[in-house]
Every structure is written in structure tokens, then in C-alpha cells.
Write a protein that holds these residues in place. Sequence first.
Motif, short mmCIF file in Angstrom:
data_model
loop_
_atom_site.label_atom_id
_atom_site.label_comp_id
_atom_site.label_asym_id
_atom_site.label_seq_id
_atom_site.Cartn_x
_atom_site.Cartn_y
_atom_site.Cartn_z
N VAL A 11 -57.69 7.08 22.05
CA VAL A 11 -56.34 7.63 21.86
C VAL A 11 -56.15 8.83 22.79
CG1 VAL A 11 -54.86 8.89 20.23
CG2 VAL A 11 -56.03 6.80 19.50
N LEU A 12 -57.11 9.72 22.80
CA LEU A 12 -57.00 10.92 23.63
C LEU A 12 -56.94 10.56 25.10
CD1 LEU A 12 -59.54 13.15 21.71
CD2 LEU A 12 -57.05 13.46 21.78
N HIS A 13 -57.71 9.57 25.51
CA HIS A 13 -57.70 9.15 26.92
C HIS A 13 -56.31 8.63 27.32
CE1 HIS A 13 -59.22 7.66 30.71
NE2 HIS A 13 -58.67 6.48 30.44
N ARG A 14 -55.66 7.91 26.40
CA ARG A 14 -54.34 7.36 26.70
C ARG A 14 -53.23 8.39 26.63
NH1 ARG A 14 -55.82 3.37 22.97
NH2 ARG A 14 -54.31 4.20 21.50
N ARG A 15 -53.32 9.35 25.72
CA ARG A 15 -52.16 10.18 25.41
C ARG A 15 -52.31 11.67 25.67
NH1 ARG A 15 -48.66 6.63 23.37
NH2 ARG A 15 -49.35 5.06 21.90
N ASP A 20 -53.00 10.57 12.22
CA ASP A 20 -53.86 10.57 11.04
C ASP A 20 -55.33 10.53 11.44
OD1 ASP A 20 -51.81 10.75 9.21
OD2 ASP A 20 -51.79 8.59 8.74
N LEU A 21 -55.66 9.72 12.44
CA LEU A 21 -57.03 9.66 12.93
C LEU A 21 -57.48 11.02 13.46
CD1 LEU A 21 -59.61 8.12 13.85
CD2 LEU A 21 -58.37 7.58 15.97
N LEU A 22 -56.67 11.63 14.30
CA LEU A 22 -57.03 12.92 14.91
C LEU A 22 -57.13 14.04 13.88
CD1 LEU A 22 -54.94 12.82 18.21
CD2 LEU A 22 -57.38 12.31 17.90
N THR A 23 -56.29 13.99 12.86
CA THR A 23 -56.30 15.07 11.86
C THR A 23 -57.35 14.85 10.77
OG1 THR A 23 -54.49 14.06 10.60
CG2 THR A 23 -53.90 15.75 12.25
N SER A 24 -57.78 13.62 10.55
CA SER A 24 -58.80 13.36 9.53
C SER A 24 -60.22 13.45 10.08
CB SER A 24 -58.58 11.99 8.87
OG SER A 24 -58.82 10.96 9.80
N LEU A 25 -60.38 13.27 11.37
CA LEU A 25 -61.73 13.22 11.96
C LEU A 25 -62.53 14.51 11.75
CD1 LEU A 25 -63.65 11.33 13.39
CD2 LEU A 25 -62.73 12.15 15.57
N PRO A 26 -61.99 15.70 11.94
CA PRO A 26 -62.80 16.90 11.72
C PRO A 26 -63.36 16.99 10.29
CG PRO A 26 -60.81 17.47 12.92
CD PRO A 26 -60.66 16.04 12.47
N GLY A 27 -62.58 16.65 9.30
CA GLY A 27 -63.05 16.67 7.92
C GLY A 27 -64.11 15.63 7.67
N ARG A 28 -63.94 14.46 8.23
CA ARG A 28 -64.95 13.40 8.08
C ARG A 28 -66.26 13.83 8.72
NH1 ARG A 28 -62.90 7.61 9.69
NH2 ARG A 28 -64.96 7.14 8.85
N VAL A 29 -66.17 14.48 9.88
CA VAL A 29 -67.37 14.96 10.56
C VAL A 29 -68.06 16.03 9.71
CG1 VAL A 29 -68.15 16.31 12.56
CG2 VAL A 29 -66.68 14.32 12.88
N LEU A 30 -67.28 16.93 9.14
CA LEU A 30 -67.84 17.99 8.28
C LEU A 30 -68.61 17.36 7.12
CD1 LEU A 30 -65.87 21.07 6.98
CD2 LEU A 30 -67.55 19.90 5.62
N VAL A 31 -68.00 16.43 6.42
CA VAL A 31 -68.63 15.80 5.26
C VAL A 31 -69.89 15.03 5.68
CG1 VAL A 31 -68.33 14.03 3.47
CG2 VAL A 31 -66.52 15.70 3.91
#
Length: 171
Positions: free
Chosen positions: A113-117, A30-41
Motif C-alpha cells: 500500500v505504501l509503495h503504491r500511495r 484500517d491496515l495502516l492504523t491497526s498495524l502499530p497496535g498489532r506489532v505492539l501486542v
Amino acid sequence: MSHSVAGEPPSAGRRAAPLTTAVYSVAEWDLLTSLPGRVLVAAAAPGLGRPPRGVMAGLAGLDAVAAGRAFDSDLVRAVVAAIYARHDGNQPSTEQLTDLVDLLAACRAAVRVLHRRADPADSAAYRQWVQSVAARVCRVAPAPGEPPPGQPASPADRRFLDRLGGALGLG
């Protein structure tokens, strides 16, 4: 590995269904998929000396999100597919979407998250893609009489992009 109907393997370097999503928890995905939209807004919203932007900026941001479909990263393509498949209607409030402190904290959490996974190449591609969404929005002229689209960002926009890049581990 998945095969096409004719029995040939999928195009070189691309799996038919990315396996990248299986390694993330629901909250992480959810974090990874919501972040681009949050950045856009956030990039389109006024604040800290940045003027409000109009429809053209939003369209530029959506175009930047969609451009992720062509990335050479299974993770970025999977995130874009998930964004376009999402129809849950449970979108955060606009205030939550545009709060810069929360956005930067979410970026830092995504980096952890990305660093870990994630594979390092997928991690770098994702982080660069997310920043490219903001950069494309910031290049759109904020109001009539401003420099034409595609011009360098204003000093306030550069500060925003620098802070975003730092939170994404790009600076």
C-alpha cells in the motif's frame, strides 16, 4: 493550505490537517492504523522462545506509538492521530493480534500500500516507526532477574525483529 486564527500559515513543514489520509481506501487506512497496535501486542506476547512481558513492555510500546506524534512525517502523525481518535470498540481478538504469520502478511500488505500511495519518505518513516514500536517492547526485561530494560534483545527477540524488519522492507 490552512491558516491559523491570526492569519499566519501553520508552522513550517506541517499542514494543519494532513491530506495524506485522502489517498487511502478505508481498508488501506484500517491496515495502516491497526498495524502499530498489532506489532505492539505481538512483541509483548510469548512465542517462539520469547517469554511473556508485563505491563512495562506494554507501556513502552504505547510510548513508542505516541512518539509518532513528533515524527517529521505527515503520514505517521496522521496514523497516530487516528489511533488515538479510534473508539469503535471493534478490536480484533488477541489470538488474531498475536499470530506472527498474519502479522508478517499484514506488514507486507502495508508495504505494498505504501509503495503504491505514499511519498517514499513517509513510507520509510512509517515502516521504521512501526519497527521501533516492537524494538522498544523487546528491550523491556521480560521477567524479574532478567537483564535491566534497555539491554540488547534476546536471540529470540532479535529473530522476531529481523522477521518484522524483513516484512516491512527494512532488511
